[in-house]
Enzyme design. Structure first.
Site: not given
Ligand code: GLY
Length: 519
Positions: A121, A143, A185, A227, A237, A241, A245, A248, A252, A265
């Protein structure tokens, strides 16, 4: 030693980020101080282990530890690998007082972070990112997760690290392609939130590979500071946040449509930044000068800004898929000014409508930059830009732009026709209201484009204009028979190595067609 610390303030989940060259003594000290009795479980990948395996052992000398080196690659970012990490932790008797060290790039960070988030956990994890992309993005913010066959990062958890150690010395062993991908980035952070970083990047431009260690540290710190400030204000997010993106949404979609693994990426993000900036200008949010600067910067850094093999239909479809759900609009971060970004809810239909025009502009700008001429002069005649046409509910087709082009003043429009803004056709529109395109004069039909580059031939080829593409390459070879790029292009498209006799025959055909003297 040049070291700096930054704190991500998140209440009882706050943590420090340590920056510097040769950070390992600090790393050792930190572990001894905060985990004096626990075991240390290092998760890395085989590429990283082959370079830094001995260093890891040295840095952890005297500290009970074990190391798991995973097979590298985005395709291993799945549940099987997570299970492998669980097994590693269980066999190593990891307890609540143990520490997971994610030592590697973004994939390792996400997987090890997720295993730490869920094992017993939740146990502690620290991040030691070894790529530029993971240093400025994925190691900070908590993340974690892995991919499913159905999509990227579909399973994950927010699990903030206990510390992040960012050592720019790791970048010395990174290849140019991966380093460049990380730069995308950095550019994103500058555009979205740091005007000073943006100015510095513009000044560095195409010389980014040769900047000093001091400069790298400054750039990385600025990107991370931005960031961290966003994460502090919206850890989960829920709203703000999402500005991370930036680039992106289309990025993406490019990455997904091309098939994961084709583009890094960061390369897809660079494309997304450029395309979304042009979209931002079309929507009246982003200034034209900023678009010019961004596109030039990305090209100077060596990013391709389009993947011609990817159809606009696929990009359009991928943009609308959010975690396997089809959505009608997206919260799109758009740049208002350098360092200032805002979220706009934009209908997907609007994005789709603009895609053909954006692709055309990207191509024109890329060619102009290659030829070192102003963007407006790059394509001097009608370009075979494809257009996205809705032929049914969520069904799109690419059609040549001339089927849809709107001609403002048909009688005088002549040479300007191809430069009209591409507009998606409404299939249901009355035939009588469809714009009429004047017949080209016979001499125009066979005119080859004035600009002849292999890149341009590629673009024509990707649009299905194979004979035009071949003609361009034929003419390049006529002028420069030893042009290796053109020869390779032709060889690749004739299915076999082009032997000299074939080449000559080809040139003779071209010469005959145009009445050139080959002698
Ligand atoms: N990479 C975007 C984020 O961390 O939110």
């Amino acid at each position: 030693m040049n070291r700096e610390t930054m704190t991500v303030a998140l209440g009882d989940r706050s943590y420090d980020i340590f920056f510097g060259r040769g950070i390992y003594s600090l790393f050792q000290e930190w572990i001894c101080r905060f985990y004096p009795d626990g075991t240390v479980h290092v998760v890395t990948d085989r590429n990283v282990a082959s370079i830094y395996g001995d260093d890891i052992q040295r840095w952890l000398e005297g500290i009970p530890h074990e190391v798991l080196a995973l097979p590298p690659g985005e395709e291993r970012k799945n549940f099987d690998t997570v299970r492998e990490i669980y097994g590693f932790l269980a066999r190593g008797d990891a307890g609540r007082d143990s520490l997971v060290v994610a030592f590697g790039g973004g994939v390792v960070g996400d997987l090890a972070g997720f295993a730490a988030a869920t094992y017993l956990r939740g146990i502690s994890c620290i991040q030691v990112p070894t790529t530029l992309l993971s240093q400025v993005d994925s190691s900070v913010g908590g993340k974690t997760g892995f991919n499913l066959l159905e999509g990227k990062n579909l399973v994950g958890a927010f699990h903030q690290p206990r510390a992040v150690f960012i050592d720019d010395a790791f970048l010395l062993t990174l290849d140019d392609r991966n380093l460049r991908a990380g730069m995308a980035e950095v550019v994103k952070c500058a555009l979205a939130g740091d005007a000073q970083l943006w100015e510095r990047l513009l000044a560095i431009g195409g010389t980014w590979k040769s900047i000093s260690g001091e400069e790298w540290r400054w750039i990385i710190r600025r990107a991370v500071a931005f960031k961290a400030s966003v994460v502090e204000r919206d850890e989960r997010e829920t709203s703000l946040r999402r500005i991370l993106n930036l680039g992106h949404t289309i990025g993406h979609a490019m990455e997904k449509s091309g098939g994961y693994g084709r583009l890094l990426h960061g390369e897809a993000v660079a494309m997304g930044l450029a395309w979304e900036a042009i979209l931002g200008r079309k929507l009246g949010v982003t200034g034209g000068e900023l678009v010019d600067d961004l596109v030039s910067l990305l090209i100077d850094m060596g990013f391709p800004l389009d993947d011609p093999g990817v159809a606009l239909t696929s990009i359009a479809a991928a943009i609308g898929m959010d975690k396997k759900r089809m959505v009608l609009d997206v919260d799109l971060p758009l740049v208002v000014a350098p360092g200032r970004c805002e979220l706009r809810r934009v209908p997907l239909a609007e994005i789709r409508r603009e895609l053909p025009g954006i692709r055309a502009e990207i191509r024109e700008r890329s060619i102009a930059r290659e030829l070192n001429i102003p963007a407006g002069d790059a394509i001097q005649e009608e370009s075979p830009v494809s257009n996205l046409v809705r032929v049914g509910d969520e069904v799109y087709e690419i059609r040549p732009v001339e089927e849809n082009v709107v001609v403002a003043a048909p009688a005088e429009a002549g040479p300007e026709i191809g430069r009209e803004k591409a507009t998606a056709a409404e299939p249901e529109s009355e035939p009588s209201k469809r714009p009429v395109r004047p017949e080209p004069a016979p001499s125009e039909i066979r005119t080859a484009p004035a600009i002849r580059t292999v890149t341009l031939a590629d673009l024509y080829w990707s649009q299905g204009e194979h004979s035009t593409a071949r003609r361009i390459v034929g003419e390049i070879l006529r002028d420069e028979p030893a042009n290796l790029r053109a020869q390779a292009w032709l060889a690749a498209r004739t299915g076999s190595e082009l032997v000299e006799a074939d080449l000559l025959r080809f040139l003779e055909t071209i010469a005959k067609e145009y009445g050139y003297d080959l002698s």
